[in-house]
Design an enzyme around this catalytic site. Sequence first.
Site, PDB file in Angstrom:
ATOM      1  N   THR A  36      62.358  39.408  42.549  1.00  0.00           N
ATOM      2  CA  THR A  36      62.912  39.593  41.199  1.00  0.00           C
ATOM      3  C   THR A  36      64.429  39.822  41.224  1.00  0.00           C
ATOM      4  O   THR A  36      65.155  39.262  40.408  1.00  0.00           O
ATOM      5  CB  THR A  36      62.224  40.803  40.526  1.00  0.00           C
TER       6      THR A  36
ATOM      7  N   TYR B 190      55.994  38.838  27.287  1.00  0.00           N
ATOM      8  CA  TYR B 190      56.336  39.953  28.180  1.00  0.00           C
ATOM      9  C   TYR B 190      55.584  41.238  27.818  1.00  0.00           C
ATOM     10  O   TYR B 190      56.042  42.332  28.158  1.00  0.00           O
ATOM     11  CB  TYR B 190      57.847  40.191  28.164  1.00  0.00           C
TER      12      TYR B 190
ATOM     13  N   HIS C 140      61.096  32.508  35.376  1.00  0.00           N
ATOM     14  CA  HIS C 140      59.845  33.275  35.294  1.00  0.00           C
ATOM     15  C   HIS C 140      58.730  32.454  35.923  1.00  0.00           C
ATOM     16  O   HIS C 140      58.710  31.229  35.776  1.00  0.00           O
ATOM     17  CB  HIS C 140      59.498  33.551  33.822  1.00  0.00           C
TER      18      HIS C 140
ATOM     19  N   GLU D  55      49.517  32.756  29.812  1.00  0.00           N
ATOM     20  CA  GLU D  55      50.890  32.312  29.519  1.00  0.00           C
ATOM     21  C   GLU D  55      50.935  30.814  29.193  1.00  0.00           C
ATOM     22  O   GLU D  55      51.685  30.403  28.302  1.00  0.00           O
ATOM     23  CB  GLU D  55      51.791  32.632  30.713  1.00  0.00           C
TER      24      GLU D  55
ATOM     25  N   ASN E  25      68.181  36.068  36.470  1.00  0.00           N
ATOM     26  CA  ASN E  25      67.500  35.633  37.706  1.00  0.00           C
ATOM     27  C   ASN E  25      66.769  34.304  37.515  1.00  0.00           C
ATOM     28  O   ASN E  25      65.880  33.955  38.276  1.00  0.00           O
ATOM     29  CB  ASN E  25      66.589  36.739  38.241  1.00  0.00           C
TER      30      ASN E  25
ATOM     31  N   LYS F 169      64.878  30.293  32.509  1.00  0.00           N
ATOM     32  CA  LYS F 169      65.425  31.231  31.530  1.00  0.00           C
ATOM     33  C   LYS F 169      66.751  30.706  30.965  1.00  0.00           C
ATOM     34  O   LYS F 169      67.332  29.741  31.507  1.00  0.00           O
ATOM     35  CB  LYS F 169      65.618  32.595  32.204  1.00  0.00           C
TER      36      LYS F 169
HETATM   37  P1  IDP Z   1      59.226  38.792  37.968  1.00  0.00           P
HETATM   38  O1  IDP Z   1      60.031  37.979  36.992  1.00  0.00           O
HETATM   39  O2  IDP Z   1      59.737  38.634  39.371  1.00  0.00           O
HETATM   40  O3  IDP Z   1      57.737  38.556  37.857  1.00  0.00           O
HETATM   41  P2  IDP Z   1      58.752  41.310  36.590  1.00  0.00           P
HETATM   42  O4  IDP Z   1      58.569  42.625  37.266  1.00  0.00           O
HETATM   43  O5  IDP Z   1      57.549  40.657  35.994  1.00  0.00           O
HETATM   44  O6  IDP Z   1      59.503  40.336  37.622  1.00  0.00           O
HETATM   45  O7  IDP Z   1      59.833  41.533  35.462  1.00  0.00           O
HETATM   46  C1  IDP Z   1      60.071  40.547  34.467  1.00  0.00           C
HETATM   47  C2  IDP Z   1      61.566  40.335  34.324  1.00  0.00           C
HETATM   48  O8  IDP Z   1      62.160  41.547  33.825  1.00  0.00           O
HETATM   49  C3  IDP Z   1      62.291  40.054  35.628  1.00  0.00           C
HETATM   50  O9  IDP Z   1      62.332  38.686  35.967  1.00  0.00           O
HETATM   51  C4  IDP Z   1      63.686  40.611  35.372  1.00  0.00           C
HETATM   52  O10 IDP Z   1      64.513  39.658  34.731  1.00  0.00           O
HETATM   53  C5  IDP Z   1      63.422  41.751  34.422  1.00  0.00           C
HETATM   54  N1  IDP Z   1      63.391  43.036  35.141  1.00  0.00           N
HETATM   55  C6  IDP Z   1      62.419  43.488  35.981  1.00  0.00           C
HETATM   56  N2  IDP Z   1      62.703  44.706  36.472  1.00  0.00           N
HETATM   57  C7  IDP Z   1      63.904  45.044  35.917  1.00  0.00           C
HETATM   58  C8  IDP Z   1      64.749  46.199  36.030  1.00  0.00           C
HETATM   59  O11 IDP Z   1      64.458  47.177  36.732  1.00  0.00           O
HETATM   60  N3  IDP Z   1      65.911  46.169  35.290  1.00  0.00           N
HETATM   61  C9  IDP Z   1      66.270  45.119  34.502  1.00  0.00           C
HETATM   62  N4  IDP Z   1      65.496  44.009  34.378  1.00  0.00           N
HETATM   63  C10 IDP Z   1      64.341  43.983  35.068  1.00  0.00           C
HETATM   64 MG    MG Z   2      56.455  38.930  36.246  1.00  0.00          MG
END
Ligand code: IDP
Ligand code: MG
Length: 150
Positions: free
Chosen positions: A91, A49, A115, A126, A112, A9
């Site tokens: 996450t 997304y 992805h 993807e 974080n 990212k």
């Molecule tokens: P992942 O990246 O671990 O697969 P996902 O649930 O697919 O997590 O969410 C995609 C991205 O959205 C996450 O990497 C994170 O940056 C962001 N995200 C997920 N949940 C939250 C939240 O509750 N608040 C803010 N950002 C979030």
């Molecule tokens: Mg995800």
Amino acid sequence: MERTLILVKPDGVQRCIAGEILSRLERRGLKIAGLKMLQLDTALAEKHYAVHKEKPFFNDLVKFITSGPIIAAVLEGENAIESTRQTMGATDPKKAAPGTIRADLGINMEHNLIHGSDSPENAEKEIGIFFTPGEVLTYSRDIDKWLTGS
Ligand code: IDP
Ligand code: MG
């Protein structure tokens, strides 16, 4: 062999730790089968997304992922999807296990760093968003070499 898509990212590229992130995945035994640097536009980010369209954080997520250059990679290996997810960590970096990319290097839920696809169906989808078939190499275990078509 399985394939997965990862994105370093904008925070990872900005902080100059894209190499470290890729390196950790390579050391885990995954091979880079495709690689590019690009900056997403809003349309492509929303497509990538799409599963999060209804989430309250969707707009911020799209804004962040389009905010600077990213690195997209196809990783190939045994159990590539699960291996990558394990190496990434949870996450939320605060909840991720020590030794994972997000725990060791991540800042917060938004920043974080990485992805990674979460299922074979999503990996295929993807990879198709970021790479044409010709941009992804196939590794031949028989001859222990990449098949480059030449
Ligand atoms: P992942 O990246 O671990 O697969 P996902 O649930 O697919 O997590 O969410 C995609 C991205 O959205 C996450 O990497 C994170 O940056 C962001 N995200 C997920 N949940 C939250 C939240 O509750 N608040 C803010 N950002 C979030
Ligand atoms: Mg995800």
